[in-house]
Scaffold this motif. Structure first.
Motif, short mmCIF file in Angstrom:
data_model
loop_
_atom_site.label_atom_id
_atom_site.label_comp_id
_atom_site.label_asym_id
_atom_site.label_seq_id
_atom_site.Cartn_x
_atom_site.Cartn_y
_atom_site.Cartn_z
N GLY A 14 -50.28 -10.26 30.45
CA GLY A 14 -49.12 -11.27 30.67
C GLY A 14 -48.05 -10.98 32.05
N LEU A 15 -48.13 -9.84 32.53
CA LEU A 15 -47.48 -9.61 33.81
C LEU A 15 -48.23 -10.10 34.85
CD1 LEU A 15 -46.56 -5.88 33.22
CD2 LEU A 15 -44.95 -8.02 33.52
N GLY A 16 -49.75 -10.18 34.70
CA GLY A 16 -50.50 -11.12 35.54
C GLY A 16 -50.36 -12.44 35.87
N ILE A 17 -50.21 -12.88 34.54
CA ILE A 17 -50.15 -14.43 34.50
C ILE A 17 -48.52 -14.75 35.08
CG2 ILE A 17 -49.59 -16.31 33.00
CD1 ILE A 17 -51.45 -14.96 30.91
N ILE A 18 -47.70 -13.89 34.74
CA ILE A 18 -46.47 -14.33 35.33
C ILE A 18 -46.33 -14.06 36.96
CG2 ILE A 18 -43.89 -13.48 35.58
CD1 ILE A 18 -44.07 -12.69 32.56
N ALA A 19 -47.03 -12.74 37.42
CA ALA A 19 -47.17 -12.92 38.81
C ALA A 19 -47.96 -13.91 39.61
CB ALA A 19 -47.72 -11.43 39.05
N ALA A 20 -48.98 -14.37 38.73
CA ALA A 20 -49.96 -15.44 39.40
C ALA A 20 -48.98 -16.71 39.59
CB ALA A 20 -51.02 -15.67 38.67
N LEU A 21 -48.36 -16.93 38.40
CA LEU A 21 -47.41 -18.27 38.59
C LEU A 21 -46.48 -17.92 39.62
CD1 LEU A 21 -46.68 -18.71 34.76
CD2 LEU A 21 -48.11 -20.22 36.48
N SER A 76 -52.71 -31.13 41.23
CA SER A 76 -54.19 -31.06 40.68
C SER A 76 -54.46 -29.24 40.47
CB SER A 76 -55.43 -31.49 41.32
OG SER A 76 -56.54 -31.11 41.17
N HIS A 77 -54.05 -28.66 41.77
CA HIS A 77 -54.12 -27.20 41.79
C HIS A 77 -53.23 -26.84 40.63
CE1 HIS A 77 -54.40 -23.00 43.34
NE2 HIS A 77 -53.18 -23.27 43.23
N PHE A 78 -52.00 -27.01 40.52
CA PHE A 78 -50.95 -26.28 39.50
C PHE A 78 -51.73 -26.76 38.06
CE2 PHE A 78 -47.88 -25.92 42.97
CZ PHE A 78 -47.87 -24.89 42.96
N LYS A 79 -52.12 -27.92 37.95
CA LYS A 79 -52.56 -28.23 36.54
C LYS A 79 -53.86 -27.27 36.38
CE LYS A 79 -54.50 -32.32 33.87
NZ LYS A 79 -54.78 -33.53 33.88
N SER A 80 -54.83 -27.25 37.26
CA SER A 80 -55.85 -26.15 37.01
C SER A 80 -55.35 -24.91 36.71
CB SER A 80 -56.72 -26.34 38.36
OG SER A 80 -57.88 -25.16 38.28
N LEU A 81 -54.42 -24.24 37.35
CA LEU A 81 -53.80 -22.74 37.37
C LEU A 81 -53.32 -23.12 35.59
CD1 LEU A 81 -51.91 -22.08 40.37
CD2 LEU A 81 -53.95 -20.96 39.39
N ARG A 82 -52.63 -23.91 35.43
CA ARG A 82 -51.99 -24.07 33.87
C ARG A 82 -52.91 -24.14 33.00
NH1 ARG A 82 -50.28 -29.41 31.89
NH2 ARG A 82 -52.46 -29.35 31.70
N LEU A 135 -53.18 -21.16 30.29
CA LEU A 135 -53.33 -21.52 28.90
C LEU A 135 -54.45 -20.83 28.21
CD1 LEU A 135 -51.86 -25.09 28.89
CD2 LEU A 135 -50.66 -23.12 27.92
N GLY A 136 -55.61 -20.83 28.66
CA GLY A 136 -56.85 -20.26 27.96
C GLY A 136 -56.89 -18.75 27.80
N GLU A 137 -56.45 -18.10 29.07
CA GLU A 137 -56.02 -16.87 29.04
C GLU A 137 -54.92 -16.44 27.86
OE1 GLU A 137 -55.11 -14.71 32.53
OE2 GLU A 137 -56.64 -15.83 33.60
N LEU A 138 -53.69 -17.28 27.93
CA LEU A 138 -52.72 -17.01 26.69
C LEU A 138 -53.32 -17.29 25.32
CD1 LEU A 138 -49.84 -16.46 26.29
CD2 LEU A 138 -49.57 -18.85 26.48
N GLU A 139 -54.26 -18.18 25.05
CA GLU A 139 -54.68 -18.16 23.82
C GLU A 139 -55.67 -16.99 23.61
OE1 GLU A 139 -57.03 -21.85 23.62
OE2 GLU A 139 -55.29 -23.17 24.23
N GLN A 140 -56.47 -16.35 24.49
CA GLN A 140 -57.27 -15.28 24.40
C GLN A 140 -56.40 -13.89 23.83
OE1 GLN A 140 -60.60 -14.91 24.16
NE2 GLN A 140 -60.09 -13.05 23.18
N VAL A 141 -55.07 -14.06 24.63
CA VAL A 141 -54.25 -13.05 24.46
C VAL A 141 -53.68 -13.04 22.79
CG1 VAL A 141 -51.86 -12.19 24.90
CG2 VAL A 141 -53.52 -12.54 26.56
N ASN A 142 -53.33 -14.20 22.25
CA ASN A 142 -52.85 -14.61 21.12
C ASN A 142 -53.89 -14.32 19.92
OD1 ASN A 142 -50.44 -15.66 21.62
ND2 ASN A 142 -50.81 -17.70 21.80
N THR A 143 -55.25 -14.62 20.42
CA THR A 143 -56.26 -14.09 19.51
C THR A 143 -56.36 -12.60 19.22
OG1 THR A 143 -57.38 -16.32 20.16
CG2 THR A 143 -58.91 -14.31 19.08
#
Length: 95
Positions: free
Chosen positions: A15-22, A41-47, A51-59
């Motif tokens: 989660g902290l990595g995601i925030i830092a990357a954003l 396009s770059h931000f859409k790709s990052l998003r 989102l994929g990482e967040l879904e994995q964290v939720n799982t």
């Protein structure tokens, strides 16, 4: 419980990595002087990536929650058995 703490720490770090990357992405976008569509396009790709990482964290969190519930059920059963043993010992010593 140690495995739970490790997973919890891993999820927190992700989660902290995601925030830092954003934050890095926002700073980079603010200083970049490129085509707006390529930035979009770059931000859409990052998003999508985040989102994929967040879904994995939720799982992972759901798995940890189910494991924790199983452990709590085991503890409750053990407490019941302990109470039954205490009653049996009490009954046996009273006789």
């Amino acid at each position: 419980m140690e495995e739970f703490e490790q997973r919890k720490r891993k999820i927190t770090l992700i989660g902290l990595g995601i925030i830092a990357a954003l934050l890095v992405a926002v700073v980079a976008a603010a200083s970049a002087k490129s085509d707006p569509y390529s930035e979009y396009s770059h931000f859409k790709s990052l998003r999508d990536s985040y989102l994929g990482e967040l879904e994995q964290v939720n799982t992972d969190m759901e798995l940890v929650q189910s494991e924790l519930e199983a452990v709590l059920d085991d503890i409750a059963r053990a407490e019941e058995e302990l109470e039954q043993l205490r009653e049996a010992i009490s009954t046996a010593t009273d006789s």
